[in-house]
Write a protein that holds these residues in place. Structure first.
Motif, PDB file in Angstrom:
ATOM      1  N   CYS A  60     -10.931 -42.021  13.165  1.00 43.64           N
ATOM      2  CA  CYS A  60      -9.518 -42.155  12.821  1.00 43.64           C
ATOM      3  C   CYS A  60      -8.795 -40.876  13.221  1.00 43.64           C
ATOM      4  O   CYS A  60      -9.413 -39.831  13.425  1.00 43.64           O
ATOM      5  CB  CYS A  60      -9.339 -42.434  11.329  1.00 43.64           C
ATOM      6  SG  CYS A  60      -9.698 -41.057  10.243  1.00 43.64           S
ATOM      7  N   THR A  61      -7.503 -40.967  13.319  1.00 43.71           N
ATOM      8  CA  THR A  61      -6.696 -39.787  13.607  1.00 43.71           C
ATOM      9  C   THR A  61      -6.495 -38.987  12.320  1.00 43.71           C
ATOM     10  O   THR A  61      -6.690 -39.508  11.219  1.00 43.71           O
ATOM     11  CB  THR A  61      -5.322 -40.180  14.163  1.00 43.71           C
ATOM     12  OG1 THR A  61      -4.597 -40.877  13.137  1.00 43.71           O
ATOM     13  CG2 THR A  61      -5.452 -41.063  15.407  1.00 43.71           C
TER      14      THR A  61
ATOM     15  N   GLU B 236      -3.964 -40.811  10.252  1.00 48.12           N
ATOM     16  CA  GLU B 236      -4.508 -41.957   9.509  1.00 48.12           C
ATOM     17  C   GLU B 236      -5.272 -41.496   8.269  1.00 48.12           C
ATOM     18  O   GLU B 236      -5.172 -42.117   7.205  1.00 48.12           O
ATOM     19  CB  GLU B 236      -5.411 -42.803  10.406  1.00 48.12           C
ATOM     20  CG  GLU B 236      -4.649 -43.599  11.437  1.00 48.12           C
ATOM     21  CD  GLU B 236      -5.541 -44.219  12.505  1.00 48.12           C
ATOM     22  OE1 GLU B 236      -5.188 -45.322  12.990  1.00 48.12           O
ATOM     23  OE2 GLU B 236      -6.577 -43.617  12.870  1.00 48.12           O
TER      24      GLU B 236
ATOM     25  N   GLU C 276      -2.602 -40.289   5.778  1.00 51.49           N
ATOM     26  CA  GLU C 276      -1.889 -41.449   5.233  1.00 51.49           C
ATOM     27  C   GLU C 276      -2.748 -42.153   4.183  1.00 51.49           C
ATOM     28  O   GLU C 276      -2.247 -42.568   3.136  1.00 51.49           O
ATOM     29  CB  GLU C 276      -1.510 -42.437   6.332  1.00 51.49           C
ATOM     30  CG  GLU C 276      -0.769 -43.640   5.777  1.00 51.49           C
ATOM     31  CD  GLU C 276      -0.358 -44.651   6.837  1.00 51.49           C
ATOM     32  OE1 GLU C 276       0.451 -45.521   6.503  1.00 51.49           O
ATOM     33  OE2 GLU C 276      -0.850 -44.571   7.973  1.00 51.49           O
ATOM     34  N   ALA C 277      -4.029 -42.261   4.428  1.00 47.23           N
ATOM     35  CA  ALA C 277      -4.923 -42.884   3.450  1.00 47.23           C
ATOM     36  C   ALA C 277      -4.983 -42.059   2.167  1.00 47.23           C
ATOM     37  O   ALA C 277      -4.994 -42.619   1.069  1.00 47.23           O
ATOM     38  CB  ALA C 277      -6.319 -43.070   4.047  1.00 47.23           C
TER      39      ALA C 277
ATOM     40  N   ALA D 137      -9.411 -44.678   5.402  1.00 48.98           N
ATOM     41  CA  ALA D 137      -8.442 -45.096   6.426  1.00 48.98           C
ATOM     42  C   ALA D 137      -8.549 -46.564   6.842  1.00 48.98           C
ATOM     43  O   ALA D 137      -7.523 -47.214   7.025  1.00 48.98           O
ATOM     44  CB  ALA D 137      -8.521 -44.174   7.642  1.00 48.98           C
TER      45      ALA D 137
ATOM     46  N   TYR E  96      -6.364 -48.810   4.803  1.00 46.01           N
ATOM     47  CA  TYR E  96      -4.912 -48.631   4.873  1.00 46.01           C
ATOM     48  C   TYR E  96      -4.332 -48.739   6.275  1.00 46.01           C
ATOM     49  O   TYR E  96      -3.130 -48.961   6.425  1.00 46.01           O
ATOM     50  CB  TYR E  96      -4.535 -47.274   4.278  1.00 46.01           C
ATOM     51  CG  TYR E  96      -4.761 -47.190   2.789  1.00 46.01           C
ATOM     52  CD1 TYR E  96      -3.904 -47.823   1.903  1.00 46.01           C
ATOM     53  CD2 TYR E  96      -5.837 -46.488   2.264  1.00 46.01           C
ATOM     54  CE1 TYR E  96      -4.109 -47.757   0.531  1.00 46.01           C
ATOM     55  CE2 TYR E  96      -6.048 -46.411   0.895  1.00 46.01           C
ATOM     56  CZ  TYR E  96      -5.172 -47.047   0.028  1.00 46.01           C
ATOM     57  OH  TYR E  96      -5.381 -46.980  -1.330  1.00 46.01           O
ATOM     58  N   SER E  97      -5.111 -48.555   7.296  1.00 49.79           N
ATOM     59  CA  SER E  97      -4.627 -48.578   8.677  1.00 49.79           C
ATOM     60  C   SER E  97      -4.864 -49.956   9.290  1.00 49.79           C
ATOM     61  O   SER E  97      -5.999 -50.430   9.342  1.00 49.79           O
ATOM     62  CB  SER E  97      -5.382 -47.519   9.498  1.00 49.79           C
ATOM     63  OG  SER E  97      -5.235 -47.763  10.882  1.00 49.79           O
TER      64      SER E  97
ATOM     65  N   ARG F 238      -4.749 -50.742  12.390  1.00 49.46           N
ATOM     66  CA  ARG F 238      -5.598 -50.585  13.576  1.00 49.46           C
ATOM     67  C   ARG F 238      -7.076 -50.525  13.197  1.00 49.46           C
ATOM     68  O   ARG F 238      -7.903 -51.245  13.755  1.00 49.46           O
ATOM     69  CB  ARG F 238      -5.213 -49.301  14.330  1.00 49.46           C
ATOM     70  CG  ARG F 238      -6.076 -49.027  15.559  1.00 49.46           C
ATOM     71  CD  ARG F 238      -5.761 -47.684  16.184  1.00 49.46           C
ATOM     72  NE  ARG F 238      -6.252 -46.562  15.411  1.00 49.46           N
ATOM     73  CZ  ARG F 238      -7.498 -46.094  15.487  1.00 49.46           C
ATOM     74  NH1 ARG F 238      -8.375 -46.656  16.304  1.00 49.46           N
ATOM     75  NH2 ARG F 238      -7.875 -45.062  14.756  1.00 49.46           N
ATOM     76  N   LEU F 239      -7.409 -49.685  12.230  1.00 51.49           N
ATOM     77  CA  LEU F 239      -8.812 -49.535  11.840  1.00 51.49           C
ATOM     78  C   LEU F 239      -9.330 -50.756  11.094  1.00 51.49           C
ATOM     79  O   LEU F 239     -10.480 -51.150  11.266  1.00 51.49           O
ATOM     80  CB  LEU F 239      -8.990 -48.275  10.988  1.00 51.49           C
ATOM     81  CG  LEU F 239      -8.788 -46.969  11.742  1.00 51.49           C
ATOM     82  CD1 LEU F 239      -8.736 -45.801  10.783  1.00 51.49           C
ATOM     83  CD2 LEU F 239      -9.895 -46.778  12.767  1.00 51.49           C
TER      84      LEU F 239
END
Length: 105
Positions: free
Chosen positions: A30-31, A34, A37-38, A59, A62-63, A65-66
């Motif tokens: 993850c970035t 991300e 944000e998590a 992540a 919550y993401s 994308r992931l």
């Protein structure tokens, strides 16, 4: 708190043992954004502060994308995420990380 250069042997052994029992093991990156944000969203949801290393584990929850890459297609069983690493964080640090990674212009 991010930046581990490699996975520990214990973690690899446990992942292999889980796979040998028919379990699914997936890995992803993850970035920093991300992960932070998590941390922020977990704090809002659960009222628990965690460091970005733990945010990386959270992540996928919550993401979009992931979640799509990691969680979709796993089936109906439970998903377990170990939450740890809150001793090095406070609300000031969380706010700083939020500004640095999530409020860029």
């Amino acid at each position: 708190s991010l930046g581990a250069l490699e996975v520990t042997d214990v973690a690899l052994d446990r992942a292999r043992a889980h796979q040998e029992k028919g379990g699914v093991v997936k890995a992803a990156m993850c970035t920093d954004a991300e992960a932070v944000e998590a941390c922020v969203r977990f704090a809002e949801d659960c009222r628990i502060l965690v460091e970005p290393a733990c945010g990386a584990a959270l992540a996928p929850l919550y993401s979009d994308r992931l979640r799509k890459d990691i969680l979709d297609g796993l089936g109906d069983g439970p998903i377990v995420v170990e939450v740890c690493g809150g001793s090095g964080v406070n609300t000031d640090l969380l706010s700083l990380w939020k500004k640095e990674y999530l409020e860029k212009e």
